[in-house]
Design an enzyme around this catalytic site. Structure first.
Site, PDB file in Angstrom:
ATOM      1  N   HIS A 114      12.695   4.722  11.712  1.00 16.06           N
ATOM      2  CA  HIS A 114      11.333   4.864  11.206  1.00 16.06           C
ATOM      3  C   HIS A 114      11.249   4.469   9.729  1.00 16.06           C
ATOM      4  O   HIS A 114      10.193   4.013   9.275  1.00 16.06           O
ATOM      5  CB  HIS A 114      10.852   6.303  11.388  1.00 16.06           C
ATOM      6  CG  HIS A 114      10.332   6.574  12.770  1.00 16.06           C
ATOM      7  ND1 HIS A 114       9.085   7.107  13.012  1.00 16.06           N
ATOM      8  CD2 HIS A 114      10.882   6.356  13.992  1.00 16.06           C
ATOM      9  CE1 HIS A 114       8.897   7.211  14.317  1.00 16.06           C
ATOM     10  NE2 HIS A 114       9.986   6.775  14.937  1.00 16.06           N
ATOM     11  N   ASP A 115      12.315   4.644   9.003  1.00 13.82           N
ATOM     12  CA  ASP A 115      12.330   4.199   7.614  1.00 13.82           C
ATOM     13  C   ASP A 115      12.297   2.677   7.531  1.00 13.82           C
ATOM     14  O   ASP A 115      11.434   2.097   6.873  1.00 13.82           O
ATOM     15  CB  ASP A 115      13.581   4.732   6.903  1.00 13.82           C
ATOM     16  CG  ASP A 115      13.649   4.274   5.448  1.00 13.82           C
ATOM     17  OD1 ASP A 115      12.590   4.241   4.796  1.00 13.82           O
ATOM     18  OD2 ASP A 115      14.759   3.954   4.981  1.00 13.82           O
ATOM     19  N   SER A 124      11.161   5.566   2.303  1.00 14.44           N
ATOM     20  CA  SER A 124       9.758   5.977   2.168  1.00 14.44           C
ATOM     21  C   SER A 124       9.399   7.072   3.160  1.00 14.44           C
ATOM     22  O   SER A 124       8.499   7.878   2.910  1.00 14.44           O
ATOM     23  CB  SER A 124       8.831   4.773   2.340  1.00 14.44           C
ATOM     24  OG  SER A 124       9.032   4.137   3.592  1.00 14.44           O
ATOM     25  N   GLU A 137       4.114   9.011   5.008  1.00  9.97           N
ATOM     26  CA  GLU A 137       4.501   8.603   6.361  1.00  9.97           C
ATOM     27  C   GLU A 137       4.875   9.784   7.244  1.00  9.97           C
ATOM     28  O   GLU A 137       4.487   9.865   8.414  1.00  9.97           O
ATOM     29  CB  GLU A 137       5.685   7.622   6.297  1.00  9.97           C
ATOM     30  CG  GLU A 137       5.374   6.282   5.679  1.00  9.97           C
ATOM     31  CD  GLU A 137       6.626   5.460   5.434  1.00  9.97           C
ATOM     32  OE1 GLU A 137       7.614   5.642   6.192  1.00  9.97           O
ATOM     33  OE2 GLU A 137       6.640   4.644   4.504  1.00  9.97           O
ATOM     34  N   PRO A 210       6.738   0.310  16.602  1.00  7.32           N
ATOM     35  CA  PRO A 210       6.432  -0.104  17.977  1.00  7.32           C
ATOM     36  C   PRO A 210       6.085   1.101  18.850  1.00  7.32           C
ATOM     37  O   PRO A 210       6.815   2.084  18.881  1.00  7.32           O
ATOM     38  CB  PRO A 210       7.723  -0.786  18.440  1.00  7.32           C
ATOM     39  CG  PRO A 210       8.786  -0.239  17.546  1.00  7.32           C
ATOM     40  CD  PRO A 210       8.132   0.040  16.237  1.00  7.32           C
ATOM     41  N   HIS A 241      17.761   5.159  22.930  1.00  8.60           N
ATOM     42  CA  HIS A 241      17.105   6.178  23.751  1.00  8.60           C
ATOM     43  C   HIS A 241      18.068   6.834  24.733  1.00  8.60           C
ATOM     44  O   HIS A 241      17.644   7.639  25.564  1.00  8.60           O
ATOM     45  CB  HIS A 241      15.917   5.571  24.493  1.00  8.60           C
ATOM     46  CG  HIS A 241      14.729   5.360  23.620  1.00  8.60           C
ATOM     47  ND1 HIS A 241      13.554   4.820  24.074  1.00  8.60           N
ATOM     48  CD2 HIS A 241      14.533   5.613  22.302  1.00  8.60           C
ATOM     49  CE1 HIS A 241      12.686   4.754  23.073  1.00  8.60           C
ATOM     50  NE2 HIS A 241      13.260   5.229  21.987  1.00  8.60           N
ATOM     51  N   THR A 242      19.333   6.497  24.627  1.00 10.59           N
ATOM     52  CA  THR A 242      20.336   7.274  25.348  1.00 10.59           C
ATOM     53  C   THR A 242      20.472   8.669  24.728  1.00 10.59           C
ATOM     54  O   THR A 242      21.077   9.554  25.307  1.00 10.59           O
ATOM     55  CB  THR A 242      21.700   6.555  25.331  1.00 10.59           C
ATOM     56  OG1 THR A 242      22.605   7.274  26.173  1.00 10.59           O
ATOM     57  CG2 THR A 242      22.294   6.497  23.929  1.00 10.59           C
ATOM     58  N   THR A 293      21.994  11.982  30.215  1.00  6.07           N
ATOM     59  CA  THR A 293      22.984  12.525  29.268  1.00  6.07           C
ATOM     60  C   THR A 293      22.418  12.394  27.864  1.00  6.07           C
ATOM     61  O   THR A 293      22.915  11.613  27.052  1.00  6.07           O
ATOM     62  CB  THR A 293      24.326  11.782  29.386  1.00  6.07           C
ATOM     63  OG1 THR A 293      24.093  10.375  29.182  1.00  6.07           O
ATOM     64  CG2 THR A 293      24.941  11.980  30.756  1.00  6.07           C
ATOM     65  N   ASP A 298      25.876   6.671  25.337  1.00  2.74           N
ATOM     66  CA  ASP A 298      26.575   5.976  26.413  1.00  2.74           C
ATOM     67  C   ASP A 298      25.628   4.973  27.063  1.00  2.74           C
ATOM     68  O   ASP A 298      24.573   4.667  26.495  1.00  2.74           O
ATOM     69  CB  ASP A 298      27.106   6.989  27.440  1.00  2.74           C
ATOM     70  CG  ASP A 298      26.014   7.929  27.965  1.00  2.74           C
ATOM     71  OD1 ASP A 298      24.820   7.543  27.928  1.00  2.74           O
ATOM     72  OD2 ASP A 298      26.345   9.031  28.427  1.00  2.74           O
TER      73      ASP A 298
END
Length: 369
Positions: A114-115, A124, A137, A210, A241-242, A293, A298
């Site tokens: 996000h930075d 920021s 932010e 995004p 996103h694991t 998990t 992984d």
């Protein structure tokens, strides 16, 4: 890495689910120093350590990445004279925090993303809102679920005690993300340093992040077209996103509104039914795991996509929305090494987005000097 939140879960440290103690962290730090000091050693080269198939300190993929070991004014030894133990200090605080709450690995990785995606890697995202400068932010709706600020504060305080006014908050974010990935999956990569902290943080700028509802074509435009990533790097970075969980607000769009089918047809039926119950009971603030998990770094994320178990639109679309991204979903599901190597390359590129050469080093990451 999208607009997600991470909740508490079971302790996880390595791919074998072992518990890392403070003593282990200290030993690892010593080993790292030895490898970095060795001319041509694995860590110095950014290559896989030991010449075998195992991962760990020194693993950086096969060969030098396109983004290079240094670039954009950054250097691997940037603090070698001014704060030689900077990485050890960061690692010690991060390891201690994750030992207590392993879900913070996802949070710290998300903070770095996000930075860098908003105004570049200039910390920021850490600035507090003020009357003089308006809403920052971190107080934007998209960032309200961010966590881990207290860990960054603790790291910065430890650094200021040893090397006052030397290590930037932007570098702290990059190092904390790296150490979080190591704690979650035994994957270590080198981070060039020398980023400067910015002076501006505006809630409106978070529109650059995004959204969780983007399809494959839109993701390619944002990552490849707007920021210069490659398609495999896009798919690999999505693999972050694991780790972690997401709020119902970010995936409820897939649970209704699809005509007679009701739910998104690319989501497995039993999963959609279960999620619908979760969101009905808890509302937009209820959460679900991003993969099976959620505390381990992984390739389960990619296997989940193949089984139609991606949680977000922006997850499942990598398999169903583009033949090009689908190729890498399948490749990474079959080859953890390919995923890890491409992820490292993508993180290297992300860590050098829109660097601010006119920035400074904040004494406190929350306020301007």
């Amino acid at each position: 890495m999208h607009r997600l939140s991470q909740q508490k879960g079971k302790t996880m440290v390595s791919m074998k689910q072992q518990h890392v103690t403070r003593a282990t962290a200290a030993v690892v730090a010593v080993l790292l120093l030895l490898m970095v000091a060795a001319p041509g050693g694995a860590a110095a080269q950014g290559r896989r350590g030991g010449g075998g198939g195992g991962r760990g300190y020194g693993y950086g993929g096969s060969g030098d990445h396109e983004w290079g070991g240094e670039g954009g004014g950054l250097s691997m030894d940037y603090y070698s004279m001014t704060c030689p133990h900077a990485q050890d200090i960061v690692r010690g605080v991060v390891f201690k925090a994750l030992d207590k709450d392993p879900t913070l690995a996802a949070s710290l990785l998300r903070l770095h993303f996000h930075d860098c995606f908003v105004r570049g890697c200039d910390a920021s995202v850490l600035l507090d809102s003020t009357k003089a400068h308006g809403t920052a932010e971190k107080d934007a709706l998209t960032d309200k679920s961010l966590r881990g600020f207290e860990v960054i504060d603790a790291v910065k305080a430890a650094l200021e005690a040893q090397c006052p006014g030397t290590v930037s908050c932007a570098d702290v974010l990059a190092l904390a993300a790296r150490d979080s990935v190591f704690m979650a999956g035994d994957l270590y990569y080198m981070v060039p340093m020398g980023r400067k902290d910015g002076y501006v943080s505006r809630a409106a700028d978070t529109s650059a992040l995004p959204a969780a509802t983007l399809n494959a074509s839109e993701l390619i435009k944002v990552f490849v077209g707007d920021h210069g990533f490659t398609v495999p790097e896009l798919v690999a970075l999505s693999g972050a996103h694991t780790l972690g969980q997401a709020h119902c607000a970010n995936f409820k769009n897939r649970l209704s509104g699809f005509g007679k089918a009701g739910k998104d047809p690319t989501m497995e039926a039993w999963m959609a039914a279960s999620l619908a119950k979760t969101c009905k009971a808890g509302g937009d603030g209820a959460t679900a795991k991003l993969d099976a998990t959620s505390n381990a770094f992984d390739v389960e994320y990619y296997k989940g996509l193949q089984a139609r178990r991606g949680l977000l639109t922006s997850d499942q679309t990598l398999l169903t929305g583009s033949p090009e991204t689908a190729t890498y979903v399948k490749q990474f599901a079959d080859s953890p090494d390919d995923f890890f190597e491409t992820f490292v390359q993508g993180m290297g590129r992300m860590g050098q987005l829109d660097l601010n050469p006119d920035g400074n080093v904040r004494i406190s990451c929350r306020v301007l000097n």
